[in-house]
Write a protein that holds these residues in place. Sequence first.
Motif, PDB file in Angstrom:
ATOM      1  N   PRO A 131       0.850  -1.194   0.000  1.00 52.94           N
ATOM      2  CA  PRO A 131       0.000   0.000   0.000  1.00 52.94           C
ATOM      3  C   PRO A 131       0.886   1.245   0.000  1.00 52.94           C
ATOM      4  CG  PRO A 131       0.087  -0.979   2.197  1.00 52.94           C
ATOM      5  CD  PRO A 131       0.811  -1.923   1.278  1.00 52.94           C
ATOM      6  N   LYS A 132       0.378   2.346  -0.575  1.00 53.33           N
ATOM      7  CA  LYS A 132       1.226   3.513  -0.790  1.00 53.33           C
ATOM      8  C   LYS A 132       1.773   4.107   0.502  1.00 53.33           C
ATOM      9  CE  LYS A 132      -2.668   6.788  -1.096  1.00 53.33           C
ATOM     10  NZ  LYS A 132      -3.354   7.759  -1.987  1.00 53.33           N
ATOM     11  N   ASP A 133       1.006   4.019   1.612  1.00 51.50           N
ATOM     12  CA  ASP A 133       1.474   4.636   2.856  1.00 51.50           C
ATOM     13  C   ASP A 133       2.520   3.787   3.569  1.00 51.50           C
ATOM     14  OD1 ASP A 133      -0.482   2.683   3.356  1.00 51.50           O
ATOM     15  OD2 ASP A 133      -0.989   3.568   5.297  1.00 51.50           O
ATOM     16  N   LYS A 134       2.722   2.538   3.099  1.00 54.99           N
ATOM     17  CA  LYS A 134       3.730   1.663   3.704  1.00 54.99           C
ATOM     18  C   LYS A 134       4.826   1.276   2.721  1.00 54.99           C
ATOM     19  CE  LYS A 134       1.483   1.349   7.628  1.00 54.99           C
ATOM     20  NZ  LYS A 134       2.011   1.999   8.860  1.00 54.99           N
ATOM     21  N   ARG A 135       4.739   1.787   1.502  1.00 55.84           N
ATOM     22  CA  ARG A 135       5.661   1.341   0.467  1.00 55.84           C
ATOM     23  C   ARG A 135       7.112   1.683   0.801  1.00 55.84           C
ATOM     24  NH1 ARG A 135       3.389   3.696  -3.581  1.00 55.84           N
ATOM     25  NH2 ARG A 135       4.842   5.437  -3.673  1.00 55.84           N
ATOM     26  N   GLY A 136       7.342   2.849   1.356  1.00 56.09           N
ATOM     27  CA  GLY A 136       8.713   3.250   1.676  1.00 56.09           C
ATOM     28  C   GLY A 136       9.382   2.292   2.646  1.00 56.09           C
ATOM     29  N   VAL A 137       8.685   1.993   3.748  1.00 54.00           N
ATOM     30  CA  VAL A 137       9.283   1.117   4.753  1.00 54.00           C
ATOM     31  C   VAL A 137       9.406  -0.307   4.230  1.00 54.00           C
ATOM     32  CG1 VAL A 137       7.095   0.570   5.910  1.00 54.00           C
ATOM     33  CG2 VAL A 137       9.233   0.439   7.186  1.00 54.00           C
ATOM     34  N   LEU A 138       8.418  -0.774   3.439  1.00 55.32           N
ATOM     35  CA  LEU A 138       8.478  -2.148   2.945  1.00 55.32           C
ATOM     36  C   LEU A 138       9.586  -2.320   1.902  1.00 55.32           C
ATOM     37  CD1 LEU A 138       4.686  -3.070   2.740  1.00 55.32           C
ATOM     38  CD2 LEU A 138       6.369  -3.861   4.410  1.00 55.32           C
ATOM     39  N   VAL A 139       9.737  -1.367   0.993  1.00 49.48           N
ATOM     40  CA  VAL A 139      10.838  -1.464   0.041  1.00 49.48           C
ATOM     41  C   VAL A 139      12.177  -1.341   0.759  1.00 49.48           C
ATOM     42  CG1 VAL A 139      11.923  -0.420  -1.994  1.00 49.48           C
ATOM     43  CG2 VAL A 139       9.447  -0.622  -1.886  1.00 49.48           C
ATOM     44  N   SER A 140      12.194  -0.605   1.885  1.00 51.29           N
ATOM     45  CA  SER A 140      13.427  -0.496   2.675  1.00 51.29           C
ATOM     46  C   SER A 140      13.853  -1.835   3.260  1.00 51.29           C
ATOM     47  CB  SER A 140      13.257   0.535   3.798  1.00 51.29           C
ATOM     48  OG  SER A 140      13.098   1.825   3.286  1.00 51.29           O
ATOM     49  N   PHE A 141      12.904  -2.785   3.379  1.00 54.98           N
ATOM     50  CA  PHE A 141      13.266  -4.138   3.801  1.00 54.98           C
ATOM     51  C   PHE A 141      14.313  -4.733   2.852  1.00 54.98           C
ATOM     52  CE2 PHE A 141       9.645  -4.266   6.641  1.00 54.98           C
ATOM     53  CZ  PHE A 141      10.006  -5.194   7.591  1.00 54.98           C
ATOM     54  N   TYR A 142      14.224  -4.336   1.575  1.00 52.46           N
ATOM     55  CA  TYR A 142      15.184  -4.840   0.595  1.00 52.46           C
ATOM     56  C   TYR A 142      16.590  -4.364   0.931  1.00 52.46           C
ATOM     57  CZ  TYR A 142      17.467  -5.633  -3.905  1.00 52.46           C
ATOM     58  OH  TYR A 142      18.335  -6.037  -4.883  1.00 52.46           O
ATOM     59  N   GLN A 143      16.729  -3.073   1.227  1.00 51.12           N
ATOM     60  CA  GLN A 143      18.052  -2.559   1.607  1.00 51.12           C
ATOM     61  C   GLN A 143      18.499  -3.132   2.941  1.00 51.12           C
ATOM     62  OE1 GLN A 143      20.248  -0.932  -0.029  1.00 51.12           O
ATOM     63  NE2 GLN A 143      21.717  -0.486   1.590  1.00 51.12           N
ATOM     64  N   LEU A 144      17.541  -3.305   3.877  1.00 51.02           N
ATOM     65  CA  LEU A 144      17.888  -3.939   5.159  1.00 51.02           C
ATOM     66  C   LEU A 144      18.422  -5.336   4.916  1.00 51.02           C
ATOM     67  CD1 LEU A 144      17.900  -3.971   8.262  1.00 51.02           C
ATOM     68  CD2 LEU A 144      15.549  -4.847   8.163  1.00 51.02           C
ATOM     69  N   ALA A 145      17.809  -6.051   3.977  1.00 54.65           N
ATOM     70  CA  ALA A 145      18.279  -7.402   3.657  1.00 54.65           C
ATOM     71  C   ALA A 145      19.684  -7.357   3.055  1.00 54.65           C
ATOM     72  CB  ALA A 145      17.316  -8.084   2.689  1.00 54.65           C
ATOM     73  N   ILE A 146      19.962  -6.347   2.226  1.00 56.78           N
ATOM     74  CA  ILE A 146      21.297  -6.218   1.639  1.00 56.78           C
ATOM     75  C   ILE A 146      22.344  -6.049   2.729  1.00 56.78           C
ATOM     76  CG2 ILE A 146      22.805  -4.771   0.212  1.00 56.78           C
ATOM     77  CD1 ILE A 146      20.392  -4.116  -1.524  1.00 56.78           C
ATOM     78  N   VAL A 147      22.101  -5.108   3.647  1.00 52.69           N
ATOM     79  CA  VAL A 147      23.101  -4.861   4.695  1.00 52.69           C
ATOM     80  C   VAL A 147      23.142  -6.006   5.698  1.00 52.69           C
ATOM     81  CG1 VAL A 147      22.931  -2.365   4.401  1.00 52.69           C
ATOM     82  CG2 VAL A 147      21.502  -3.481   6.117  1.00 52.69           C
ATOM     83  N   THR A 148      21.999  -6.707   5.874  1.00 45.51           N
ATOM     84  CA  THR A 148      22.024  -7.910   6.713  1.00 45.51           C
ATOM     85  C   THR A 148      22.922  -8.961   6.075  1.00 45.51           C
ATOM     86  OG1 THR A 148      19.769  -7.498   7.510  1.00 45.51           O
ATOM     87  CG2 THR A 148      20.630  -9.729   7.759  1.00 45.51           C
ATOM     88  N   GLY A 149      22.818  -9.083   4.743  1.00 38.87           N
ATOM     89  CA  GLY A 149      23.697 -10.012   4.038  1.00 38.87           C
ATOM     90  C   GLY A 149      25.155  -9.668   4.221  1.00 38.87           C
ATOM     91  N   PHE A 150      25.468  -8.364   4.132  1.00 37.73           N
ATOM     92  CA  PHE A 150      26.843  -7.928   4.368  1.00 37.73           C
ATOM     93  C   PHE A 150      27.292  -8.289   5.782  1.00 37.73           C
ATOM     94  CE2 PHE A 150      26.658  -4.883   0.733  1.00 37.73           C
ATOM     95  CZ  PHE A 150      27.895  -5.174   0.191  1.00 37.73           C
ATOM     96  N   PHE A 151      26.435  -7.998   6.762  1.00 39.29           N
ATOM     97  CA  PHE A 151      26.803  -8.238   8.150  1.00 39.29           C
ATOM     98  C   PHE A 151      26.982  -9.726   8.430  1.00 39.29           C
ATOM     99  CE2 PHE A 151      25.449  -8.316  12.794  1.00 39.29           C
ATOM    100  CZ  PHE A 151      26.693  -7.905  13.260  1.00 39.29           C
ATOM    101  N   VAL A 152      26.034 -10.532   7.937  1.00 42.10           N
ATOM    102  CA  VAL A 152      26.105 -11.982   8.162  1.00 42.10           C
ATOM    103  C   VAL A 152      27.346 -12.576   7.504  1.00 42.10           C
ATOM    104  CG1 VAL A 152      24.977 -14.184   7.669  1.00 42.10           C
ATOM    105  CG2 VAL A 152      23.627 -12.262   8.496  1.00 42.10           C
ATOM    106  N   VAL A 153      27.648 -12.124   6.286  1.00 41.91           N
ATOM    107  CA  VAL A 153      28.816 -12.689   5.603  1.00 41.91           C
ATOM    108  C   VAL A 153      30.111 -12.268   6.302  1.00 41.91           C
ATOM    109  CG1 VAL A 153      29.255 -10.851   3.890  1.00 41.91           C
ATOM    110  CG2 VAL A 153      29.795 -13.212   3.336  1.00 41.91           C
ATOM    111  N   PHE A 154      30.143 -11.061   6.869  1.00 38.51           N
ATOM    112  CA  PHE A 154      31.329 -10.663   7.617  1.00 38.51           C
ATOM    113  C   PHE A 154      31.495 -11.523   8.866  1.00 38.51           C
ATOM    114  CE2 PHE A 154      31.200  -6.035   5.884  1.00 38.51           C
ATOM    115  CZ  PHE A 154      31.700  -6.499   4.684  1.00 38.51           C
ATOM    116  N   LEU A 155      30.367 -11.857   9.513  1.00 38.44           N
ATOM    117  CA  LEU A 155      30.427 -12.777  10.652  1.00 38.44           C
ATOM    118  C   LEU A 155      30.907 -14.155  10.209  1.00 38.44           C
ATOM    119  CD1 LEU A 155      27.113 -11.942  12.560  1.00 38.44           C
ATOM    120  CD2 LEU A 155      29.439 -11.480  13.359  1.00 38.44           C
TER     121      LEU A 155
END
Length: 467
Positions: A131-155
């Motif tokens: 939904p349009k009022d939640k699109r920003g935060v939900l698409v931000s999950f994608y970037q959160l997943a990217i940085v989570t991937g970076f963090f997990v791989v560094f671990l």
Amino acid sequence: MSKKGLLILITMVAALGGLLFGYDTGIINGTQFYFSKYFELSDFMKGWVVSSALIGCFVGAIGAGTISNALGRKVTLIISALLFTVSAAGSGLPSFLPESVTLLVIFRLIGGLGIGLASMAAPTYIAEISPKDKRGVLVSFYQLAIVTGFFVVFLATYFIGNGNTEAENVSTGWRWMFWSELIPCLLFLGLTFFIPKSPRWLVQKGMEEAAMVVLNKLHSKEVAQKEIDEIKASLAKERKTQLTGTSVLQKSVLPIIIIGSILSLLQQFTGINAVLYYGGDIFEKALGYGQEDVLAQQILLGAVNFLFTFVAMFTVDKLGRKPLIIIGSFGMLLGFILLGGTLYADAVGIVSLIGVLLFIGSFAMSMGPVTWVLLSEMFPNKIRSVAMSIAVAVQWAGNALVTFSFPVIAGSETNLDGFWNRSLPYFIFSVFIIFIIIFTQKYLFETKGKSLEEVEGIWEEKYGEIE
């Protein structure tokens, strides 16, 4: 499960494409420090091996629009998961086959194809179910997943490599680091079969009833009906233009694609992936850390990157997209001034480390997630897949350029022995960050709280109706 919970769960599954994006690109940081010594790579060859995956990313992004339109966002994500799995399994094969850096490059290219597909399909899919009022935060999950991937791989690289001697990591450790990616690869591959198809894609293919079923599962009946009406109205205009075709060179289309592509390119010209890919080299050669500290310092980078992404997630739908980019750009600029200044003055120490971490944190709350949010929502429906593919391909081309050139510039006599005293790359990046501030103020408009169709209307007011 509630509709909100289901929406978040589906978003998280799609965002696993971002986690693998982060994991696959981040793994090169922990491994290149060792395989560069194993293969005795020059600065030029190191740049080639590290950037080779990005060529695959470019090709994958170019083809993602066509594949996504023909087969759907969901199937595109499944294909990307398969490519990730093949790449992860094959990257360590030189331990069983004749030693050849070419083999490693080939499997990195395959992984790059997967990243290219996922980097277009995942944020587009999330934007189209949100939904349009939640699109920003939900698409931000994608970037959160990217940085989570970076963090997990560094671990992962830390725990794989920390128990070994450097000689063991040079010999075999880096291979096990690559193979660790198989775990998230198989998880992503399995879960993507259970997510629904994009309702926008379903309507586009004439399957309105199926689209309505998906929307009713994710939203209230009122929101679902409004979404389906807006999609149908937008696609009706799109089908009308398809009689003559929509050219990317059309005067009402080209400016939008250029603006999106420049934004995408500038995300890479901040220097973020030079820091994330070559963090080990920066800490050892530029900042003087011992080899035993390199993997631990990478965890620190990953942790800051991960934590500050939450700042963007909690503010992108409140403060808006433009304010976050501008605030973050000033933070990135200050971070590189601190790092570059201490290197130039030959006063490397805690201030230098603070500069690196300030840059990472500022990127994570601004150009990292906000660029993906804007790219997923800024393009009109009728050109979204093609425009998104072009913008993402431009981003990967920029990433490859920065990744290939950074070790060459950092290792050049001009940077090491001349006037710059190891600071040149960071002042170059600073110039581009200043340009980001100017570009954002002049060419981007705020999309917070607007539907994808409302965003399309703003572009049409600016540049005319897309024919």
